[in-house]
Scaffold this motif. Structure first.
Motif, PDB file in Angstrom:
ATOM      1  N   VAL A  72       0.845  -1.200   0.000  1.00  0.00           N
ATOM      2  CA  VAL A  72       0.000   0.000   0.000  1.00  0.00           C
ATOM      3  C   VAL A  72       0.872   1.239   0.000  1.00  0.00           C
ATOM      4  CG1 VAL A  72      -1.678   1.348   1.335  1.00  0.00           C
ATOM      5  CG2 VAL A  72      -1.972  -1.139   1.103  1.00  0.00           C
ATOM      6  N   ARG A  73       1.868   1.236   0.870  1.00  0.00           N
ATOM      7  CA  ARG A  73       2.778   2.383   0.972  1.00  0.00           C
ATOM      8  C   ARG A  73       3.494   2.648  -0.358  1.00  0.00           C
ATOM      9  NH1 ARG A  73       3.412   6.799   2.171  1.00  0.00           N
ATOM     10  NH2 ARG A  73       5.455   7.652   2.410  1.00  0.00           N
ATOM     11  N   GLU A  74       3.967   1.584  -0.998  1.00  0.00           N
ATOM     12  CA  GLU A  74       4.652   1.727  -2.293  1.00  0.00           C
ATOM     13  C   GLU A  74       3.718   2.320  -3.341  1.00  0.00           C
ATOM     14  OE1 GLU A  74       7.746   1.335  -3.216  1.00  0.00           O
ATOM     15  OE2 GLU A  74       8.487   0.595  -1.301  1.00  0.00           O
ATOM     16  N   VAL A  75       2.476   1.850  -3.354  1.00  0.00           N
ATOM     17  CA  VAL A  75       1.510   2.354  -4.341  1.00  0.00           C
ATOM     18  C   VAL A  75       1.243   3.842  -4.111  1.00  0.00           C
ATOM     19  CG1 VAL A  75      -0.915   2.220  -5.066  1.00  0.00           C
ATOM     20  CG2 VAL A  75       0.429   0.132  -4.816  1.00  0.00           C
ATOM     21  N   LEU A  76       1.125   4.250  -2.861  1.00  0.00           N
ATOM     22  CA  LEU A  76       0.892   5.670  -2.560  1.00  0.00           C
ATOM     23  C   LEU A  76       2.052   6.523  -3.081  1.00  0.00           C
ATOM     24  CD1 LEU A  76      -0.519   5.467   1.086  1.00  0.00           C
ATOM     25  CD2 LEU A  76      -1.763   5.433  -1.080  1.00  0.00           C
ATOM     26  N   MET A  77       3.267   6.009  -2.949  1.00  0.00           N
ATOM     27  CA  MET A  77       4.444   6.745  -3.423  1.00  0.00           C
ATOM     28  C   MET A  77       4.523   6.704  -4.955  1.00  0.00           C
ATOM     29  SD  MET A  77       5.918   7.908  -0.719  1.00  0.00           S
ATOM     30  CE  MET A  77       7.604   8.293  -1.140  1.00  0.00           C
ATOM     31  N   LEU A  78       4.374   5.510  -5.533  1.00  0.00           N
ATOM     32  CA  LEU A  78       4.534   5.348  -6.988  1.00  0.00           C
ATOM     33  C   LEU A  78       3.505   6.143  -7.780  1.00  0.00           C
ATOM     34  CD1 LEU A  78       5.230   1.498  -7.132  1.00  0.00           C
ATOM     35  CD2 LEU A  78       6.831   3.308  -7.774  1.00  0.00           C
ATOM     36  N   THR A  79       2.280   6.235  -7.246  1.00  0.00           N
ATOM     37  CA  THR A  79       1.223   6.952  -7.965  1.00  0.00           C
ATOM     38  C   THR A  79       1.269   8.452  -7.686  1.00  0.00           C
ATOM     39  OG1 THR A  79      -0.331   6.546  -6.151  1.00  0.00           O
ATOM     40  CG2 THR A  79      -0.357   4.979  -7.993  1.00  0.00           C
ATOM     41  N   GLY A  80       2.068   8.862  -6.696  1.00  0.00           N
ATOM     42  CA  GLY A  80       2.217  10.286  -6.400  1.00  0.00           C
ATOM     43  C   GLY A  80       1.104  10.875  -5.550  1.00  0.00           C
ATOM     44  N   VAL A  81       0.232  10.033  -4.989  1.00  0.00           N
ATOM     45  CA  VAL A  81      -0.875  10.588  -4.197  1.00  0.00           C
ATOM     46  C   VAL A  81      -0.482  10.866  -2.746  1.00  0.00           C
ATOM     47  CG1 VAL A  81      -2.642   9.498  -5.648  1.00  0.00           C
ATOM     48  CG2 VAL A  81      -1.849   8.315  -3.576  1.00  0.00           C
ATOM     49  N   SER A  82       0.640  10.281  -2.313  1.00  0.00           N
ATOM     50  CA  SER A  82       1.057  10.443  -0.918  1.00  0.00           C
ATOM     51  C   SER A  82       1.357  11.899  -0.592  1.00  0.00           C
ATOM     52  CB  SER A  82       2.306   9.600  -0.642  1.00  0.00           C
ATOM     53  OG  SER A  82       2.831   9.938   0.628  1.00  0.00           O
ATOM     54  N   GLN A  83       0.759  12.389   0.473  1.00  0.00           N
ATOM     55  CA  GLN A  83       1.026  13.766   0.895  1.00  0.00           C
ATOM     56  C   GLN A  83       2.434  13.901   1.471  1.00  0.00           C
ATOM     57  OE1 GLN A  83      -2.757  16.077   2.198  1.00  0.00           O
ATOM     58  NE2 GLN A  83      -2.928  14.043   3.115  1.00  0.00           N
ATOM     59  N   ASN A  84       3.068  12.781   1.764  1.00  0.00           N
ATOM     60  CA  ASN A  84       4.448  12.808   2.243  1.00  0.00           C
ATOM     61  C   ASN A  84       5.441  12.999   1.100  1.00  0.00           C
ATOM     62  OD1 ASN A  84       3.898  12.388   5.006  1.00  0.00           O
ATOM     63  ND2 ASN A  84       3.455  10.242   4.553  1.00  0.00           N
ATOM     64  N   SER A  85       4.946  12.921  -0.138  1.00  0.00           N
ATOM     65  CA  SER A  85       5.858  13.113  -1.278  1.00  0.00           C
ATOM     66  C   SER A  85       5.256  14.114  -2.266  1.00  0.00           C
ATOM     67  CB  SER A  85       6.142  11.778  -1.957  1.00  0.00           C
ATOM     68  OG  SER A  85       4.947  11.214  -2.428  1.00  0.00           O
ATOM     69  N   GLY A  86       4.536  15.095  -1.733  1.00  0.00           N
ATOM     70  CA  GLY A  86       4.039  16.172  -2.591  1.00  0.00           C
ATOM     71  C   GLY A  86       2.675  15.937  -3.195  1.00  0.00           C
ATOM     72  N   GLY A  87       2.060  14.777  -2.935  1.00  0.00           N
ATOM     73  CA  GLY A  87       0.735  14.487  -3.463  1.00  0.00           C
ATOM     74  C   GLY A  87      -0.362  15.203  -2.689  1.00  0.00           C
ATOM     75  N   LYS A  88      -1.592  15.070  -3.189  1.00  0.00           N
ATOM     76  CA  LYS A  88      -2.708  15.808  -2.589  1.00  0.00           C
ATOM     77  C   LYS A  88      -3.718  14.901  -1.899  1.00  0.00           C
ATOM     78  CE  LYS A  88      -4.113  19.538  -4.761  1.00  0.00           C
ATOM     79  NZ  LYS A  88      -4.666  20.386  -5.864  1.00  0.00           N
ATOM     80  N   GLY A  89      -3.304  13.674  -1.626  1.00  0.00           N
ATOM     81  CA  GLY A  89      -4.196  12.788  -0.871  1.00  0.00           C
ATOM     82  C   GLY A  89      -4.923  11.795  -1.761  1.00  0.00           C
ATOM     83  N   PHE A  90      -5.761  10.998  -1.138  1.00  0.00           N
ATOM     84  CA  PHE A  90      -6.385   9.863  -1.837  1.00  0.00           C
ATOM     85  C   PHE A  90      -7.525   9.341  -0.976  1.00  0.00           C
ATOM     86  CE2 PHE A  90      -3.013   8.524   0.916  1.00  0.00           C
ATOM     87  CZ  PHE A  90      -3.554   7.463   1.616  1.00  0.00           C
ATOM     88  N   ARG A  91      -8.241   8.358  -1.528  1.00  0.00           N
ATOM     89  CA  ARG A  91      -9.256   7.629  -0.750  1.00  0.00           C
ATOM     90  C   ARG A  91      -8.903   6.144  -0.822  1.00  0.00           C
ATOM     91  NH1 ARG A  91     -14.402  10.035  -2.363  1.00  0.00           N
ATOM     92  NH2 ARG A  91     -13.910  11.469  -0.684  1.00  0.00           N
ATOM     93  N   ALA A  92      -8.913   5.469   0.318  1.00  0.00           N
ATOM     94  CA  ALA A  92      -8.649   4.025   0.387  1.00  0.00           C
ATOM     95  C   ALA A  92      -9.909   3.339   0.879  1.00  0.00           C
ATOM     96  CB  ALA A  92      -7.482   3.738   1.326  1.00  0.00           C
TER      97      ALA A  92
END
Ligand code: 5GP
Length: 125
Positions: free
Chosen positions: A72-92
């Protein structure tokens, strides 16, 4: 609930039908949803035979649970949705059972993002 070995995600795991893979580790696989409900729509699944999130967290081994969390963590990073890497969030989302209107009886976590989601994923058309 008994696990149906012929569900569509079991077939993907066996390689009987293709998927667009996003990430894979020893016990987990992530791939694009065939009918995306947002610009980013990825499904993360365990490779083990678990019907839903309840079955998974009740019966999976520690290794499988850690592997799934890492996927899950890898997918959040790879897709760019992680707010820890500049993304704007997501829904799980893990639709579960008849009340959750789960269609595929193999545990999967939907990751939706890439745009403002409104209520998408929270209600079905
Ligand atoms: P559920 O309603 O069970 O939470 O979601 C099942 C999801 O699986 C749906 O979003 C649907 O589009 C997706 N899906 C169904 N069949 C396939 C398939 O063959 N390949 C992929 N990649 N996704 C699928």
């Amino acid at each position: 609930m008994n696990y149906d070995k012929n569900n569509i995600f079991a077939k993907i795991l066996r390689g009987d039908i293709p998927c667009t893979k996003v990430f894979e580790n020893e016990y987990s696989l992530a791939f694009k949803d065939i009918s995306p409900q947002a610009k980013i729509h990825v499904l993360v699944i365990p490779k083990g035979a678990y019907t839903d999130i309840d079955d998974f967290y009740t019966n999976a081994s520690e290794k499988e649970i850690i592997s799934f969390s890492n996927a899950v963590r890898e997918v959040l990073m790879l897709t760019g949705v992680s707010q820890n890497s500049g993304g704007k969030g997501f829904r799980a989302i893990a639709n579960t059972g008849p009340d959750g209107i789960q269609e595929v009886p193999h545990f999967h976590l939907h990751i939706l993002g890439g745009e403002n989601l409104g209520l998408r994923g929270l209600r079905k058309a």
